[in-house]
Motif scaffolding. Structure first.
Motif, mmCIF file in Angstrom:
data_model
loop_
_atom_site.group_PDB
_atom_site.id
_atom_site.type_symbol
_atom_site.label_atom_id
_atom_site.label_comp_id
_atom_site.label_asym_id
_atom_site.label_seq_id
_atom_site.Cartn_x
_atom_site.Cartn_y
_atom_site.Cartn_z
ATOM 1 N N VAL A 1 0.816 -1.215 0.000
ATOM 2 C CA VAL A 1 0.000 0.000 0.000
ATOM 3 C C VAL A 1 0.853 1.269 0.000
ATOM 4 C CG1 VAL A 1 -1.948 -1.151 1.088
ATOM 5 C CG2 VAL A 1 -0.241 -0.037 2.533
ATOM 6 N N LEU A 2 2.151 1.130 0.199
ATOM 7 C CA LEU A 2 3.073 2.261 0.130
ATOM 8 C C LEU A 2 4.461 1.714 -0.203
ATOM 9 C CD1 LEU A 2 2.887 5.410 0.810
ATOM 10 C CD2 LEU A 2 4.009 4.800 2.963
ATOM 11 N N GLN B 1 1.074 -5.353 3.751
ATOM 12 C CA GLN B 1 0.179 -6.135 4.595
ATOM 13 C C GLN B 1 0.239 -7.585 4.140
ATOM 14 O OE1 GLN B 1 -3.274 -4.324 2.959
ATOM 15 N NE2 GLN B 1 -3.603 -3.005 4.714
ATOM 16 N N TYR B 2 0.115 -8.511 5.064
ATOM 17 C CA TYR B 2 0.046 -9.921 4.687
ATOM 18 C C TYR B 2 -0.890 -10.667 5.623
ATOM 19 C CZ TYR B 2 3.737 -10.075 8.263
ATOM 20 O OH TYR B 2 4.469 -9.907 9.420
ATOM 21 N N GLY B 3 -1.546 -11.685 5.071
ATOM 22 C CA GLY B 3 -2.451 -12.519 5.844
ATOM 23 C C GLY B 3 -3.818 -11.872 6.065
ATOM 24 N N PRO B 4 -4.640 -12.534 6.932
ATOM 25 C CA PRO B 4 -4.289 -13.748 7.677
ATOM 26 C C PRO B 4 -4.201 -14.979 6.775
ATOM 27 C CG PRO B 4 -6.570 -13.107 8.099
ATOM 28 C CD PRO B 4 -5.977 -12.022 7.268
ATOM 29 N N ASP B 5 -3.076 -15.699 6.896
ATOM 30 C CA ASP B 5 -2.806 -16.900 6.112
ATOM 31 C C ASP B 5 -2.713 -18.106 7.038
ATOM 32 O OD1 ASP B 5 -2.569 -15.424 3.732
ATOM 33 O OD2 ASP B 5 -0.446 -15.013 4.123
ATOM 34 N N ASP B 6 -3.348 -19.194 6.634
ATOM 35 C CA ASP B 6 -3.224 -20.459 7.352
ATOM 36 C C ASP B 6 -1.914 -21.120 6.903
ATOM 37 O OD1 ASP B 6 -3.332 -23.072 8.321
ATOM 38 O OD2 ASP B 6 -5.477 -23.295 7.934
ATOM 39 N N ILE B 7 -0.931 -21.172 7.790
ATOM 40 C CA ILE B 7 0.374 -21.753 7.452
ATOM 41 C C ILE B 7 0.622 -23.042 8.231
ATOM 42 C CG2 ILE B 7 1.377 -19.541 6.762
ATOM 43 C CD1 ILE B 7 2.802 -19.474 9.504
ATOM 44 N N PHE C 1 -4.499 2.497 6.725
ATOM 45 C CA PHE C 1 -4.828 1.291 5.987
ATOM 46 C C PHE C 1 -5.365 0.268 6.970
ATOM 47 C CE2 PHE C 1 -0.285 0.803 6.975
ATOM 48 C CZ PHE C 1 -0.211 -0.497 7.463
ATOM 49 N N VAL C 2 -5.997 -0.765 6.461
ATOM 50 C CA VAL C 2 -6.638 -1.758 7.328
ATOM 51 C C VAL C 2 -6.007 -3.117 7.094
ATOM 52 C CG1 VAL C 2 -8.822 -0.510 7.513
ATOM 53 C CG2 VAL C 2 -8.506 -2.157 5.665
ATOM 54 N N THR C 3 -5.952 -3.915 8.149
ATOM 55 C CA THR C 3 -5.504 -5.300 8.013
ATOM 56 C C THR C 3 -6.683 -6.266 7.981
ATOM 57 O OG1 THR C 3 -5.279 -5.689 10.412
ATOM 58 C CG2 THR C 3 -3.389 -4.722 9.267
ATOM 59 N N LEU C 4 -7.884 -5.750 8.300
ATOM 60 C CA LEU C 4 -9.127 -6.511 8.220
ATOM 61 C C LEU C 4 -10.204 -5.614 7.631
ATOM 62 C CD1 LEU C 4 -9.140 -8.229 11.753
ATOM 63 C CD2 LEU C 4 -8.713 -9.363 9.567
ATOM 64 N N GLU D 1 -15.144 3.916 3.655
ATOM 65 C CA GLU D 1 -14.912 2.506 3.982
ATOM 66 C C GLU D 1 -13.671 2.023 3.243
ATOM 67 O OE1 GLU D 1 -17.225 -1.780 4.376
ATOM 68 O OE2 GLU D 1 -18.296 -0.001 3.663
ATOM 69 N N LEU D 2 -12.737 1.442 3.985
ATOM 70 C CA LEU D 2 -11.445 1.078 3.416
ATOM 71 C C LEU D 2 -11.408 -0.402 3.049
ATOM 72 C CD1 LEU D 2 -8.740 2.905 5.558
ATOM 73 C CD2 LEU D 2 -10.064 3.718 3.634
ATOM 74 N N PRO D 3 -11.162 -0.726 1.784
ATOM 75 C CA PRO D 3 -10.904 -2.116 1.421
ATOM 76 C C PRO D 3 -9.515 -2.527 1.903
ATOM 77 C CG PRO D 3 -11.481 -0.769 -0.519
ATOM 78 C CD PRO D 3 -11.171 0.155 0.598
ATOM 79 N N VAL D 4 -9.354 -3.802 2.245
ATOM 80 C CA VAL D 4 -8.026 -4.329 2.537
ATOM 81 C C VAL D 4 -7.188 -4.212 1.260
ATOM 82 C CG1 VAL D 4 -6.708 -6.369 3.187
ATOM 83 C CG2 VAL D 4 -8.889 -5.879 4.306
ATOM 84 N N GLY D 5 -5.961 -3.721 1.399
ATOM 85 C CA GLY D 5 -5.107 -3.532 0.245
ATOM 86 C C GLY D 5 -5.164 -2.134 -0.333
ATOM 87 N N SER D 6 -5.717 -1.195 0.431
ATOM 88 C CA SER D 6 -5.782 0.192 -0.011
ATOM 89 C C SER D 6 -5.229 1.104 1.082
ATOM 90 C CB SER D 6 -7.219 0.598 -0.348
ATOM 91 O OG SER D 6 -8.019 0.572 0.835
ATOM 92 N N LEU D 7 -4.935 2.340 0.702
ATOM 93 C CA LEU D 7 -4.417 3.359 1.618
ATOM 94 C C LEU D 7 -5.284 4.597 1.472
ATOM 95 C CD1 LEU D 7 -1.713 4.138 3.367
ATOM 96 C CD2 LEU D 7 -1.159 5.456 1.313
#
Length: 322
Positions: free
Chosen positions: A44-45, A61-67, A216-219, A228-234
């Protein structure tokens, strides 16, 4: 964390051109890229629309990922100069090693802060065994001119200032927020704060009028100043604000970054922040030649990363926004 783009572009950022002295709303969509073994992240930056917010010059930003059935994060040794890396986890665990001999397990709510100064190298990995989920953000702070050649350092802070309001719990990651100061060493006036909101919460958080801000948002589910902020935006907010309204449609999380506009123009390429292309070319050559400048990381299970090829085109200053 490394910028693992195999063909990174040169970016000239900073300076006071295109800093909004008044509040604005610029919703900027980031881009999908990858780190380590191909793990997807949302950058995002910097983006085409915005390259710095205060001294902040990079945010993934990354995840949440099931690892649970994989190795998780695996970023082999690589160099940095002229910046600070800020590791911020929401879920999971990251093992940090660096050329100073540091070895730290960074957990959710911890601040892993590496000041590269003149040069350092490090690796990051999900330890074995590791938690099921990996979720977080990696940010960089550009060092001002008088500190960019300082000796490298690593800080691991397990307790950070927190604050609460109705439906809100927050943590001061870097700099100062509402009178509370992070223990992380900061070289520019700045703020970095994590805001976790429960569904239905509506809160106004205080800001400094002379700082520029972005969120930015992580969720999903967060509404910042009516957007309203989508994940993956700034959402770039400009300067001139004394408070910011945030709302949660569902349980959500916001990362707020800001600071005094960064007056110097910087050149970013791969994992280096400099002032000229010549400085970057020299640093790349020294890394490839395994000179002492960046040291060596011991204990990681794979070879260090090679630097990508330098771009064929010369540097063209493009300002902080476009």
């Amino acid at each position: 964390m490394s910028d693992l783009d195999t063909k990174p572009t040169v970016k000239v950022c900073g300076g006071l051109t295109d800093v909004s002295a008044a509040p604005v709303h610029e919703l900027i969509h980031g881009r999908e890229t990858s780190i380590g073994d191909g793990r997807p992240v949302r950058r995002v930056l910097p983006t085409l629309g915005r390259r710095m917010v205060g001294p902040w010059c990079f945010a993934d930003q990354y995840g949440p990922d099931d690892i649970s059935t994989e190795d998780g994060m695996q970023v082999a040794p690589h160099p940095h100069m002229g910046l600070q890396t800020v590791s911020w986890l929401k879920q999971g665990e990251v093992l940090h090693r660096d050329s100073l001999g540091s070895l730290a397990r960074v957990l959710p709510g911890h601040l892993g802060l590496m000041t590269s100064g003149h040069g350092i190298s490090h690796s990051e990995e999900s330890p074995d065994p590791h938690p099921v989920f990996l979720h977080g953000a990696q940010l960089w702070v550009a060092l001002p001119g008088e500190h960019r050649h300082a000796a490298p350092a690593f800080e691991h802070h397990t307790e950070l200032p927190t604050f609460t309001a109705r439906g809100l719990s927050g943590t001061v990651i870097m700099g100062e927020f509402d009178g509370a100061r992070s223990p992380g060493t900061a070289y520019s006036p700045m703020t970095g704060a994590d805001l976790t909101l429960t569904a239905g919460a509506e809160v106004k958080v205080p800001l400094q009028r002379d700082f520029e801000y972005a969120a930015f948002v992580t969720l999903p589910g967060a509404v910042v100043d009516g957007v309203e902020l989508p994940v993956g935006s700034l959402l770039y907010l400009g300067c001139g604000r004394t408070e910011l309204a945030v709302r949660a449609n569902v349980d959500t999380n916001i990362v707020l970054i800001g600071g005094e506009p960064f007056e110097e123009e910087i050149v970013m390429w791969w994992n280096f922040v400099a002032r000229t292309g010549e400085e970057i070319a020299e640093a790349r050559a020294q890394w490839q030649a395994e000179e002492a400048r960046f040291g060596a990381v011991h204990g990681y299970h794979a070879p260090r990363l090679d630097a990508p090829a330098l771009p064929a085109t010369p540097l063209k200053p493009r300002g902080r926004a476009r």
